[in-house]
Design an enzyme around this catalytic site. Structure first.
Site, PDB file in Angstrom:
ATOM      1  N   ARG A 267       0.849  -1.214   0.000  1.00  0.00           N
ATOM      2  CA  ARG A 267       0.000   0.000   0.000  1.00  0.00           C
ATOM      3  C   ARG A 267       0.878   1.257   0.000  1.00  0.00           C
ATOM      4  NH1 ARG A 267      -2.409  -3.645  -0.811  1.00  0.00           N
ATOM      5  NH2 ARG A 267      -4.339  -4.405   0.093  1.00  0.00           N
TER       6      ARG A 267
ATOM      7  N   SER B 296     -10.802   0.013   3.593  1.00  0.00           N
ATOM      8  CA  SER B 296      -9.969  -0.207   4.787  1.00  0.00           C
ATOM      9  C   SER B 296      -9.424   1.139   5.255  1.00  0.00           C
ATOM     10  CB  SER B 296      -8.797  -1.126   4.458  1.00  0.00           C
ATOM     11  OG  SER B 296      -9.276  -2.319   3.906  1.00  0.00           O
TER      12      SER B 296
ATOM     13  N   GLU C 105      -4.546   4.245   6.369  1.00  0.00           N
ATOM     14  CA  GLU C 105      -4.315   3.998   4.935  1.00  0.00           C
ATOM     15  C   GLU C 105      -4.873   5.178   4.132  1.00  0.00           C
ATOM     16  OE1 GLU C 105      -5.346   0.038   3.191  1.00  0.00           O
ATOM     17  OE2 GLU C 105      -6.334   1.238   1.670  1.00  0.00           O
TER      18      GLU C 105
END
Ligand SMILES: Cc1cc2nc3c(=O)[nH]c(=O)nc-3n(C[C@H](O)[C@H](O)[C@H](O)COP(=O)(O)OP(=O)(O)OC[C@H]3O[C@@H](n4cnc5c(N)ncnc54)[C@H](O)[C@@H]3O)c2cc1C
Length: 333
Positions: free
Chosen positions: A154, A227, A323
């Site tokens: 990520r 998320s 995130e």
């Protein structure tokens, strides 16, 4: 160029935010104009990985250039940054170029996909990228190789060097057949339930679609950004200590020294699945997803998420990192 533009419908969280100045980028020729000499406050794609605070000062550039060019008829594609990611995935499957089936239904644009190296169900977009075309502020058009992009979990150079690049197009190589990735999540169980023993890429895409629809809220009805936190990476010794108290704590191996823990599990076991108030909370079916239950502001979401972070730290001694990109401060462009 427009002023004081409402971005509520431009972010999947449905958060109220106003762009002081807003410029839609629909044609690469615009990059020669004076607005592209300095980095903007925000490069906006589909707004599906953003936590917007109320006022976005300065310039917001909304990347809207779209189009898929099939470069050689054999699985090499050049795709403009504003193209809808899911539309591209469907296009490749419809034209019998498998590879992206595990990444179906991820919201957002193709241009944002390299930014956080989108991933799901055991696949990451970096595996398929051969080049990223970008406008480098103060420099001009550049072509970056996958090595230049420094992809990680990520993560990428684009995330680590905010304000440096505006991605205009991405090249993909889907030639060559790769083995299907079935081991992650509930894909195998989903295929078995459908009576499929010899799956095609399309079967996998359908299975992933069904799993995602059952686990994730539809942002159109319940604002969210998928998320909210990354899965934390901890030393194996830390994991072993945690396992003594929590024998069922899952972990995914990274290397000999580190493992990745599911942030959703940690939040769940901290007793926070479905927690929150009438405006903001964690989703009842997936603790990793923060939802806007109605009328939440970016500051409400931020404050609640900090409580969640604190609880996880108190309970497990594990730091979980956001995130989603916080705008205007934080790491977003
Ligand atoms: C329901 C839901 C499920 C999700 N599931 C997943 C998942 O499974 N896996 C996953 O990885 N992500 C997932 N996400 C997160 C999100 O879909 C991805 O991060 C997606 O790539 C964001 O694309 P976007 O166009 O919406 O980017 P935005 O949210 O608009 O922007 C995200 C970041 O990228 C930057 N950016 C956007 N476009 C450009 C550009 N052209 N050039 C330079 N920088 C740019 C922005 O400045 C910002 O920093 C999910 C989100 C939701 C709402």
């Amino acid at each position: 160029m427009r002023e004081n533009v409402d971005l509520r419908r431009c972010n999947t969280f449905g958060l109220p935010a106003v762009a002081e100045r807003y410029l839609p980028l629909t044609d690469p020729a615009q990059l020669a104009s004076p607005e592209f000499r300095q980095p903007p406050t925000l490069v906006l794609g589909g707004g599906s990985n953003l936590l917007l605070l109320e006022k976005i000062p300065g310039l917001t550039v909304h990347v809207l250039m779209s189009g898929i060019a099939h470069a050689d008829g054999r699985g090499r594609f050049r795709v403009r940054a504003g193209t809808d990611w899911n539309q591209f995935v469907r296009y490749t499957l419809d034209n019998d170029f498998p590879g992206l089936e595990n990444l179906i239904l991820i919201p957002g644009t193709v241009g944002a996909a390299p930014v956080q190296n989108i991933g799901a169900y055991g696949a990451e977009v970096a595996e398929f990228i051969t080049a990223v075309h970008a406008w480098e502020y103060g420099h001009g058009m550049v072509e970056l190789s996958p090595e230049d992009c420094a992809f990680g979990y990520r993560d990428s150079r684009f995330k680590r060097e905010p304000g440096r690049f505006l991605i205009t197009a991405v090249d993909f190589d889907l030639s060559g057949r790769r083995p299907l990735k079935l081991e992650y999540g509930a894909i195998t169980a989903e295929l078995e339930a459908a009576g499929i023993t010899d799956p095609t890429p399309r079967d996998v895409a359908n299975a992933v679609t069904r799993i995602r629809r059952s686990k994730l809220p539809d942002w159109f009805f319940l604002g969210n950004s998928g998320s909210f936190f990354k899965n934390p990476v901890v030393a194996r010794s830390h994991y072993a200590a945690l396992q003594a108290d929590h024998p069922d704590l899952p972990a995914y191996p990274i290397d000999d020294d580190y493992v990745k823990l599911p942030a959703g599990w940690l939040i769940d076991r901290a007793g926070l699945r479905g927690a929150g108030n009438e405006k903001v909370g964690t989703y009842e079916r997936q603790a990793l997803v923060m939802v806007n239950r109605g009328g939440a502001t970016g500051r409400d979401v931020l404050a609640f998420s900090e409580n969640v972070r604190g609880e996880v730290m108190n309970r497990f001694g594990v730091e979980i990192e956001r995130e989603v990109q916080l705008v205007p401060n934080g790491t977003a462009h």
